[in-house]
Write a protein that holds these residues in place. Structure first.
Motif, PDB file in Angstrom:
ATOM      1  N   TRP A 116    -115.071-151.454  69.382  1.00  5.83           N
ATOM      2  CA  TRP A 116    -115.931-152.620  69.541  1.00  5.83           C
ATOM      3  C   TRP A 116    -116.790-152.627  70.795  1.00  5.83           C
ATOM      4  CZ3 TRP A 116    -116.685-155.281  65.355  1.00  5.83           C
ATOM      5  CH2 TRP A 116    -115.706-155.257  64.362  1.00  5.83           C
ATOM      6  N   ILE A 117    -116.504-151.729  71.744  1.00  7.14           N
ATOM      7  CA  ILE A 117    -117.330-151.646  72.953  1.00  7.14           C
ATOM      8  C   ILE A 117    -118.230-150.414  72.873  1.00  7.14           C
ATOM      9  CG2 ILE A 117    -117.333-151.366  75.467  1.00  7.14           C
ATOM     10  CD1 ILE A 117    -116.340-154.139  74.540  1.00  7.14           C
ATOM     11  N   PHE A 118    -117.621-149.274  72.519  1.00 11.73           N
ATOM     12  CA  PHE A 118    -118.372-148.014  72.529  1.00 11.73           C
ATOM     13  C   PHE A 118    -118.760-147.538  71.134  1.00 11.73           C
ATOM     14  CE2 PHE A 118    -115.838-148.063  76.447  1.00 11.73           C
ATOM     15  CZ  PHE A 118    -116.863-147.982  77.365  1.00 11.73           C
ATOM     16  N   TYR A 119    -118.318-148.259  70.095  1.00 12.17           N
ATOM     17  CA  TYR A 119    -118.657-147.930  68.706  1.00 12.17           C
ATOM     18  C   TYR A 119    -118.393-146.464  68.369  1.00 12.17           C
ATOM     19  CZ  TYR A 119    -120.858-152.488  68.892  1.00 12.17           C
ATOM     20  OH  TYR A 119    -121.094-153.824  69.062  1.00 12.17           O
ATOM     21  N   ASP A 120    -117.282-145.958  68.849  1.00 11.37           N
ATOM     22  CA  ASP A 120    -116.908-144.567  68.615  1.00 11.37           C
ATOM     23  C   ASP A 120    -116.203-144.474  67.265  1.00 11.37           C
ATOM     24  OD1 ASP A 120    -116.514-141.778  69.594  1.00 11.37           O
ATOM     25  OD2 ASP A 120    -114.406-142.349  69.432  1.00 11.37           O
ATOM     26  N   GLN A 121    -116.776-143.710  66.343  1.00 10.24           N
ATOM     27  CA  GLN A 121    -116.233-143.579  64.996  1.00 10.24           C
ATOM     28  C   GLN A 121    -115.416-142.306  64.798  1.00 10.24           C
ATOM     29  OE1 GLN A 121    -116.658-146.134  62.806  1.00 10.24           O
ATOM     30  NE2 GLN A 121    -117.699-147.153  64.497  1.00 10.24           N
ATOM     31  N   ASP A 122    -115.329-141.468  65.817  1.00  8.25           N
ATOM     32  CA  ASP A 122    -114.615-140.201  65.715  1.00  8.25           C
ATOM     33  C   ASP A 122    -113.145-140.451  65.395  1.00  8.25           C
ATOM     34  OD1 ASP A 122    -113.596-137.655  65.915  1.00  8.25           O
ATOM     35  OD2 ASP A 122    -114.269-137.303  67.961  1.00  8.25           O
ATOM     36  N   MET A 123    -112.649-139.823  64.342  1.00  9.61           N
ATOM     37  CA  MET A 123    -111.252-140.010  63.938  1.00  9.61           C
ATOM     38  C   MET A 123    -110.419-138.747  64.133  1.00  9.61           C
ATOM     39  SD  MET A 123    -111.279-143.121  63.196  1.00  9.61           S
ATOM     40  CE  MET A 123    -109.781-143.482  62.331  1.00  9.61           C
ATOM     41  N   GLY A 124    -111.027-137.681  64.654  1.00 10.89           N
ATOM     42  CA  GLY A 124    -110.314-136.424  64.830  1.00 10.89           C
ATOM     43  C   GLY A 124    -109.197-136.532  65.867  1.00 10.89           C
ATOM     44  N   VAL A 125    -108.060-135.933  65.567  1.00 11.35           N
ATOM     45  CA  VAL A 125    -106.896-135.988  66.449  1.00 11.35           C
ATOM     46  C   VAL A 125    -107.190-135.301  67.785  1.00 11.35           C
ATOM     47  CG1 VAL A 125    -104.490-135.260  66.739  1.00 11.35           C
ATOM     48  CG2 VAL A 125    -105.268-136.141  64.530  1.00 11.35           C
ATOM     49  N   LYS A 126    -107.819-134.128  67.738  1.00 11.10           N
ATOM     50  CA  LYS A 126    -108.090-133.374  68.959  1.00 11.10           C
ATOM     51  C   LYS A 126    -109.007-134.162  69.902  1.00 11.10           C
ATOM     52  CE  LYS A 126    -109.959-129.012  70.651  1.00 11.10           C
ATOM     53  NZ  LYS A 126    -110.612-127.757  70.285  1.00 11.10           N
ATOM     54  N   ASN A 127    -110.111-134.666  69.379  1.00 16.29           N
ATOM     55  CA  ASN A 127    -111.057-135.421  70.210  1.00 16.29           C
ATOM     56  C   ASN A 127    -110.450-136.733  70.713  1.00 16.29           C
ATOM     57  OD1 ASN A 127    -113.157-133.607  70.245  1.00 16.29           O
ATOM     58  ND2 ASN A 127    -114.142-134.465  68.434  1.00 16.29           N
ATOM     59  N   ASN A 128    -109.682-137.401  69.866  1.00 21.28           N
ATOM     60  CA  ASN A 128    -109.086-138.661  70.286  1.00 21.28           C
ATOM     61  C   ASN A 128    -107.976-138.452  71.310  1.00 21.28           C
ATOM     62  OD1 ASN A 128    -110.202-141.201  69.133  1.00 21.28           O
ATOM     63  ND2 ASN A 128    -110.120-139.934  67.302  1.00 21.28           N
ATOM     64  N   THR A 129    -107.263-137.343  71.209  1.00 25.52           N
ATOM     65  CA  THR A 129    -106.256-137.023  72.226  1.00 25.52           C
ATOM     66  C   THR A 129    -106.940-136.795  73.565  1.00 25.52           C
ATOM     67  OG1 THR A 129    -104.780-136.059  70.573  1.00 25.52           O
ATOM     68  CG2 THR A 129    -104.428-135.412  72.869  1.00 25.52           C
ATOM     69  N   ARG A 130    -108.038-136.057  73.547  1.00 21.98           N
ATOM     70  CA  ARG A 130    -108.803-135.811  74.775  1.00 21.98           C
ATOM     71  C   ARG A 130    -109.348-137.124  75.331  1.00 21.98           C
ATOM     72  NH1 ARG A 130    -113.972-135.630  76.074  1.00 21.98           N
ATOM     73  NH2 ARG A 130    -114.645-135.853  73.936  1.00 21.98           N
TER      74      ARG A 130
END
Length: 140
Positions: free
Chosen positions: A60-74
């Motif tokens: 809701w702040i950055f509108y990040d739609q990335d759902m990948g585990v690797k990117n979200n872990t980072r």
């Protein structure tokens, strides 16, 4: 999104995360009141608050739609590191006000100032280092 909307959302999300943190601590502390229970309560409360704030900010702040585990872990790791840095601003300001004036009122004013500065810094760090689209832009 307007600055007013952004500020309102960010503040509401901070309050939600804080309440979740404290509620989790209360639940854990109902199982006992030893030093171990306190450490467990603080650790679990912090984790719950952090995950909630990350999830809300991401969507809701950055509108990040990335759902990948690797990117979200980072991203979550970077988000946590930025939180540690800005917590030091908060604690430092609160402690400084206490050391100078040695009253609860001034300590709390220092805490409010430190939290305000910390959240502004955190937003800017998260925007620049956590929720940036540089990798996505490079892929295009």
């Amino acid at each position: 999104m307007t600055l007013g909307t952004l500020t309102f959302r960010y503040a509401i999300f901070a309050v939600v995360a804080t309440f979740a943190n404290l509620a989790t601590q209360r639940i854990v502390l109902q199982t006992g009141s030893t030093g171990i229970h306190l450490i467990a309560a603080m650790a679990l409360g912090t984790l719950v608050g952090l995950v909630i704030k990350y999830t809300l900010d991401k969507r809701w702040i950055f509108y990040d739609q990335d759902m990948g585990v690797k990117n979200n872990t980072r991203k979550f790791t970077l988000y946590t590191i930025m939180g540690i840095l800005t917590t030091l601003i908060f604690w430092g300001t609160e402690t400084t006000f206490w050391q100078i004036w040695q009253t609860d009122l001034m300590r709390e004013i220092g805490a409010i100032i430190g939290l305000s500065i910390g959240y502004v810094v955190k937003y800017n760090l998260d925007k620049r280092f956590v929720f940036n689209d540089k990798r996505r832009e490079l892929a295009l």
